[in-house]
Design a protein around this motif. Structure first.
Motif, short mmCIF file in Angstrom:
data_model
loop_
_atom_site.label_atom_id
_atom_site.label_comp_id
_atom_site.label_asym_id
_atom_site.label_seq_id
_atom_site.Cartn_x
_atom_site.Cartn_y
_atom_site.Cartn_z
N VAL A 18 0.86 -1.18 0.00
CA VAL A 18 0.00 0.00 0.00
C VAL A 18 0.90 1.23 0.00
O VAL A 18 1.87 1.31 0.75
CB VAL A 18 -0.92 0.03 1.25
CG1 VAL A 18 -1.72 1.32 1.29
CG2 VAL A 18 -1.84 -1.18 1.26
N ALA A 19 0.55 2.20 -0.85
CA ALA A 19 1.31 3.45 -0.88
C ALA A 19 0.35 4.62 -0.64
O ALA A 19 -0.29 5.06 -1.57
CB ALA A 19 2.04 3.60 -2.22
N GLN A 20 0.13 5.06 0.64
CA GLN A 20 0.98 4.74 1.77
C GLN A 20 0.16 4.28 2.98
O GLN A 20 0.64 3.54 3.81
CB GLN A 20 1.81 5.96 2.16
CG GLN A 20 2.79 6.40 1.10
CD GLN A 20 3.46 7.72 1.42
OE1 GLN A 20 2.87 8.59 2.03
NE2 GLN A 20 4.68 7.88 0.96
N SER A 21 -1.10 4.73 3.13
CA SER A 21 -1.94 4.32 4.27
C SER A 21 -3.34 4.03 3.77
O SER A 21 -3.74 4.47 2.68
CB SER A 21 -1.96 5.40 5.36
OG SER A 21 -2.41 6.63 4.84
N ALA A 22 -4.11 3.28 4.56
CA ALA A 22 -5.40 2.80 4.06
C ALA A 22 -6.43 2.71 5.17
O ALA A 22 -6.13 2.27 6.28
CB ALA A 22 -5.23 1.42 3.41
N ARG A 23 -7.66 3.16 4.85
CA ARG A 23 -8.81 2.94 5.71
C ARG A 23 -9.69 1.90 5.03
O ARG A 23 -9.99 2.02 3.83
CB ARG A 23 -9.59 4.25 5.90
CG ARG A 23 -8.97 5.21 6.90
CD ARG A 23 -9.57 6.59 6.79
NE ARG A 23 -9.04 7.31 5.62
CZ ARG A 23 -9.73 8.18 4.91
NH1 ARG A 23 -10.99 8.44 5.21
NH2 ARG A 23 -9.16 8.79 3.89
N GLY B 202 0.88 0.79 8.13
CA GLY B 202 2.07 0.06 7.72
C GLY B 202 3.10 -0.08 8.84
O GLY B 202 2.92 0.44 9.93
N PRO B 203 4.21 -0.78 8.55
CA PRO B 203 4.58 -1.29 7.23
C PRO B 203 3.84 -2.55 6.78
O PRO B 203 3.95 -2.94 5.62
CB PRO B 203 6.07 -1.58 7.40
CG PRO B 203 6.24 -1.89 8.84
CD PRO B 203 5.27 -1.02 9.56
N SER C 281 -4.46 6.75 0.88
CA SER C 281 -3.87 8.08 0.79
C SER C 281 -2.37 7.95 0.52
O SER C 281 -1.69 7.16 1.17
CB SER C 281 -4.09 8.86 2.09
OG SER C 281 -5.47 9.05 2.34
N ASN C 282 -1.91 8.71 -0.46
CA ASN C 282 -0.47 8.72 -0.73
C ASN C 282 0.17 9.92 -0.06
O ASN C 282 -0.45 10.61 0.76
CB ASN C 282 -0.20 8.72 -2.24
CG ASN C 282 -0.59 10.01 -2.92
OD1 ASN C 282 -1.33 10.83 -2.37
ND2 ASN C 282 -0.10 10.22 -4.15
N GLY C 283 1.44 10.20 -0.39
CA GLY C 283 2.12 11.34 0.19
C GLY C 283 2.00 12.58 -0.67
O GLY C 283 1.31 12.61 -1.69
N MET C 284 2.70 13.64 -0.24
CA MET C 284 2.63 14.93 -0.93
C MET C 284 3.52 14.99 -2.17
O MET C 284 3.42 15.92 -2.98
CB MET C 284 3.05 16.06 0.03
CG MET C 284 2.21 16.18 1.29
SD MET C 284 2.90 17.40 2.45
CE MET C 284 2.43 18.94 1.66
N ALA C 285 4.42 14.01 -2.32
CA ALA C 285 5.51 14.13 -3.29
C ALA C 285 5.03 14.36 -4.71
O ALA C 285 5.56 15.21 -5.44
CB ALA C 285 6.41 12.91 -3.22
#
Length: 964
Positions: free
Chosen positions: A855-860, A873-874, A896-900
């Motif tokens: 998963v990249a990066q977190s999940a509900r 994670g991890p 949800s991913n990151g801001m990058a």
């Protein structure tokens, strides 16, 4: 909220003494103090009431317990909104914030400078930090000194922003315009320096004070006696020029002389004046963000009263030994002894005239102090010991333990930490990365997390909002924010245990400060460098100050082999009390003290160790007994008393590498290796570390709390020994909130063994009890069949984020959503992955283990419209009881991913979001800097995002582990 200091300390002490529960396991209540807090940067103090309320509400809803207000540099374009630090309007905003925080149940700490270290425009040249420099002159016998005794300070200027010609600048620095633009770091003006002393030394060892013979023009009225020549040493006091780093408007200016009580008092008096007539008692603590009065020009190493204080404290006149102070006496041992005495004097002045003075001032405002003492030229264990809440930062456990050790030894209930500083380069850190940083702090004895950090950012600011140069960006603009509360709840659960009870370490590890004090700094080329720049040592954990000394290796070995320990200073050794074989401190008790190959030990320290042994304690000397006392004053008498004490230790023949001496009712042990020494002292290690687990342990009324983590990279599934008495062990998973009575069985040597299942990156709390506890058992998971894939198809709908919401997509193969479209490549936010599936064939005994794969990066996770939980994670797994599955099921995973990726898009398109004064915007890694030296993501490729799978369901039993 704690409104008075007395109430603060009583409440903390009561919390620390909370008795263990004898009934079924239950999560402790999550208090404001147990929740993680965050550093809250007010850039330019450009705050308004509407945004303050909006942001604090969001922080409270995300599970933060409090905020530390730190005023820093401003944002370009927001100048009209700047509020000068400590101005009446600034204090108005502070008062409003305190009122809203009380309404929302948030705590508030306040940094006592705009940036760091302590300083500002109200600091006069007399109160500003100082340094010492020197000149030497040669005068033949019967001759006179022709040149004047004079030192003209060389001008220099360092600034983060555009430089200025220092010769045209106004004095002091705070009088110059555009301070935010220039962001001065250090400025020295060209001017003659005041002479502190002039001493003449003959080849025969004579010393003559010539200070009074120097005229205002620098001319020396003195004729050298006939015979051999004389060497003259002139000490001059310089203005160090250190400026407050990262200061906001109204906070720019000189850093104070931390060695002067007058300077500290005058600095704090300005806060009294700013706060006069205001009710600010809701401030819990005032904060110091690092000492850091050092730079390329050397440490701030002088104060006007230093010569007087040195003679009062060390018992001799430093002026008689200036060549030794500067490492130029022919006897190197004398050089080292005088250097040690000088460093000890500076350490004491920093302790008494700054740290203790500041703490006492805070109490007049019914507040505590939080202090980052690391980086100080002092014994930082002693600085932390007089601090109400010692604070650390970093990743190295030995460094972290300096702050927590002082808290443990002196009975401070809290150790805080600036957490996840530069955890990764900008916009790359995941919640899993932060959890690892949090776990590291908890393992080091921290129990009061402060994220680094959160920017105040007005609603009108375009995404990504206002930013700080070294941070993970714990802001609502961060796309991980919807899942941030899960990390906060995890941290709160852990800290609710780690703030209770007492530390339960067996070993005190003596810090050989005087071996370090007597060790000269390495002299860089050229050889004629100003040796006065090398006088002080920068103490920052083991690596800065103790690197290469045996204590570093001993500390690492104790960690690696599973021994719980705290560092202890000479001053703290004097406070130890013997209680039979136990060593009692102000905070807890220990089984033994280890002195790790220390060569120089103060007479008072050795006397106390021998006295403790006489009373029944076991004292361990690793690598041999100490050989000498520290320092130069009254040396012969102290040496004689030292040797007499050593003579009382009659060591026998070695057995298993350990020599033993009976001293009174106790024992002294001497040997080369620490592990057989501790075995001889009856100290047992926690062997769970052999499986890759890490732990910290606390004591409660009926047993112990263990915080255990598995960052070994391998799953742990089996029996783990505990080296403490236990007839029952409650097991808590602070991330999933699962709890129950753990499987327990007798192990080797009469120690209990507990059954643990910990995936990589997973943690747990163990609560041992010396009495039986009747309660439901912890349900361990066991596969009852092969994993069955959820093949999809998956519908993907982008639900929140930007810069725009990509179009919905359908996919059977789970790949990064960046492959969906150009809009998806640039997207940072949340997408909902939905699929329907029939209940798997065959009945699961108890339920199903859902594994999301990567998963990249977190999940509900939602099943049939019901929330199942959040995974950060991890490892991304959760158990689904069989009754929750229907014949036909709908699974939704909100990822949800990151801001990058959104930042990459901005940088590739040349959209400017870096518009900050001072540091604008630094990169951690060189490869992420553009041609202007600023952070850029333009060369990055989009990071994988979304649900990457494979997603599987595995039939699983969830039952108690039977005793075996």
């Amino acid at each position: 909220m704690k409104n008075t200091l007395a109430l603060s300390l009583l409440l903390a002490a009561a919390l620390a003494q909370t008795p263990a529960r004898a009934q079924a396991p239950k999560w402790p209540a999550i208090t404001q103090q147990a929740k993680p807090w965050t550093r809250w940067w007010w850039e330019g103090s450009a705050v308004n009431q509407q945004d303050l309320t909006r942001l604090m509400t969001q922080y409270q809803q995300a599970g933060l317990g409090g905020l530390e207000i730190t005023t820093i540099y401003g944002v370009k374009g927001a100048e009209s909104q700047f509020i000068d630090f400590l101005s009446p309007k600034w204090v108005d905003m502070l008062a409003y914030t305190l009122s809203e925080a009380q309404r929302l149940g948030l705590g508030i700490d306040v940094a006592q400078a705009s940036g760091w270290p302590f300083g500002g425009p109200w600091v006069s040249p007399d109160d500003a930090c100082k340094y010492v420099t020197y000149r030497t002159y040669e005068v033949p016998g019967g001759g006179q000194l022709a040149e004047p005794v004079r030192y003209l300070q060389k001008p220099m200027m360092r600034a983060v922003g555009p430089p200025l010609d220092v010769k045209t600048m106004q004095q002091p620095v705070a009088r110059n315009p555009d301070l935010q633009l220039h962001a001065f770091d250090q400025v020295r003006f060209e001017k003659p320096l005041p002479l502190q002393t002039l001493m003449a030394y003959s080849a025969k060892g004579q010393a003559v004070d010539l200070t009074g013979k120097v005229g205002a023009d620098g001319k020396l009225s003195w004729t050298a006696p006939a015979g051999s020549g004389w060497t003259l040493y002139a000490l001059f006091q310089g203005w160090h020029g250190k400026q407050v780093e990262r200061a906001g408007p109204g906070g720019e200016g000189d850093v104070i002389d931390h060695l002067s009580k007058t300077a500290t008092d005058n600095y704090l008096r300005h806060f009294d004046q700013a706060f006069k007539g205001r009710d600010l008692k809701a401030v819990r603590a005032f904060f110091n963000d690092s000492y850091e009065v050092d730079d390329a020009q050397g440490e701030a190493n002088w104060t006007p009263q230093l010569l007087t204080e040195f003679q009062r404290r060390r018992g001799y006149d430093l002026r008689q030994h200036l060549p030794a102070l500067l490492g130029k006496a022919p006897d190197d041992e004398q050089n080292r002894r005088v250097l040690s005495d000088y460093r000890e004097t500076v350490s004491e002045l920093l302790l008494e005239n700054y740290t203790r003075t500041w703490r006492d001032w805070a109490r007049t405002h019914d507040a505590l102090i939080r202090n980052q003492a690391h980086g100080s030229p002092a014994n930082i264990l002693d600085l932390y010991a007089v601090t109400d809440i010692p604070e650390t930062e970093g990743e190295d456990l030995l460094r972290i333990k300096f702050a927590s050790s002082a808290a443990h030894v002196t009975g401070k209930p809290l150790t805080s930490a600036e957490t996840a500083t530069w955890e990764n380069d900008h916009f790359l850190s995941s919640l899993s990365d932060v959890k690892k940083a949090v776990d590291r702090m908890l393992l080091g004895g921290v129990n009061h997390i402060f994220y680094h950090g959160t920017n105040y950012s007005p609603q009108a600011a375009a995404w990504p909002g206002w930013l700080f140069y070294a941070a993970v960006h714990f802001n609502p603009n961060n796309s991980f924010w919807p899942d941030f509360g899960q990390l906060n709840r995890y941290a709160a659960h852990c800290q609710s245990f780690l703030q209770a009870g007492q530390p339960a370490h067996d070993v005190l590890l003596y810090l050989p400060t005087y071996d370090s004090f007597a060790r000269p700094n390495k002299q860089p080329a050229p050889a004629d460098v100003d040796r006065a720049k090398l006088l002080l040592q920068h103490y920052d954990g083991i690596d800065h100050g103790f690197k290469g000394l045996p204590v570093a290796q001993t500390g690492e070995e104790l960690l690696r082999r599973g021994y719980g320990f705290d560092f202890i200073s000479d001053r703290q050794v004097q406070q130890l009390k013997g209680r039979g074989a136990a060593l009692q401190t102000g905070g807890t008790s220990y089984r033994t003290i280890v002195v790790p190959a220390a060569r120089l030990v103060p007479l008072a320290t050795l006397a106390q160790l021998v006295q403790l042994a006489r009373g029944g304690a076991t004292v361990v000397f690793q690598g041999g007994l100490p050989t000498d006392v520290n320092g130069l004053g009254n040396l012969d008498a102290r040496r004689a008393a030292f040797q007499k004490l050593l003579g009382q230790i009659k060591l026998g023949a070695a057995s298993n590498g350990v020599q033993k001496a009976a001293v009174g009712k106790g024992t002294v042990l001497v040997g080369a290796d620490v592990e057989p020494l501790l075995a001889a002292a009856g100290v047992r290690r926690e062997t769970m570390v052999d499986t890759g687990l890490e732990f910290i342990r606390r004591r409660h009324a009926q047993g112990h709390y263990y915080f255990v983590t598995n960052w070994s990279g391998k799953a742990v599934d089996g029996w783990v020994p505990l080296h403490t008495a236990a007839k029952a062990v409650a097991l808590y998973n602070p991330l999933t909130e699962k709890l129950g009575m753990a499987g327990l069985r007798p192990g080797a040597q009469g120690t209990p063994e507990v059954y643990l299942q910990l995936a990589p990156g997973e943690s747990c709390i163990l609560e041992t009890n010396e009495a039986p506890v009747s309660a439901p058992a912890y349900a361990y998971l066991r596969p009852a069949g092969a994993a069955q894939p959820l093949a999809g198809p998956w519908s993907v709908r982008f639900v929140a984020g930007g810069p725009t919401l990509p179009a919905p997509a359908e996919t059977r193969a789970l790949t990064s959503w960046t492959a969906f479209s150009d809009a998806a490549r640039a997207f940072s936010g949340t997408a909902a992955y939905t699929t329907t599936f029939a209940a798997p064939a065959g009945a699961a005994p108890d339920g199903w283990l859902l594994d999301l794969g990567r998963v990249a990066q977190s999940a509900r996770v939602q099943l049939n419209g019901q929330d199942l939980g959040t995974l950060i994670g991890p490892t991304y797994q959760m158990f689904i009881p069989r009754e929750q599955l229907k014949a036909s099921n709908t699974l939704t995973v909100l990822v949800s991913n990151g801001m990058a990726n959104r930042i990459i898009d901005l940088d590739k398109r040349g959209v400017e979001y870096r518009h900050f004064y001072n540091v604008n915007l630094a990169a951690k890694l060189k490869e992420n800097r553009d041609d202007k030296g600023l952070f850029t993501a333009a060369r990055w490729e989009p990071r994988e995002s979304g649900l990457l799978g494979p997603v599987t369901l595995t039939p699983t039993t969830a039952r108690a582990e039977k005793l075996q």
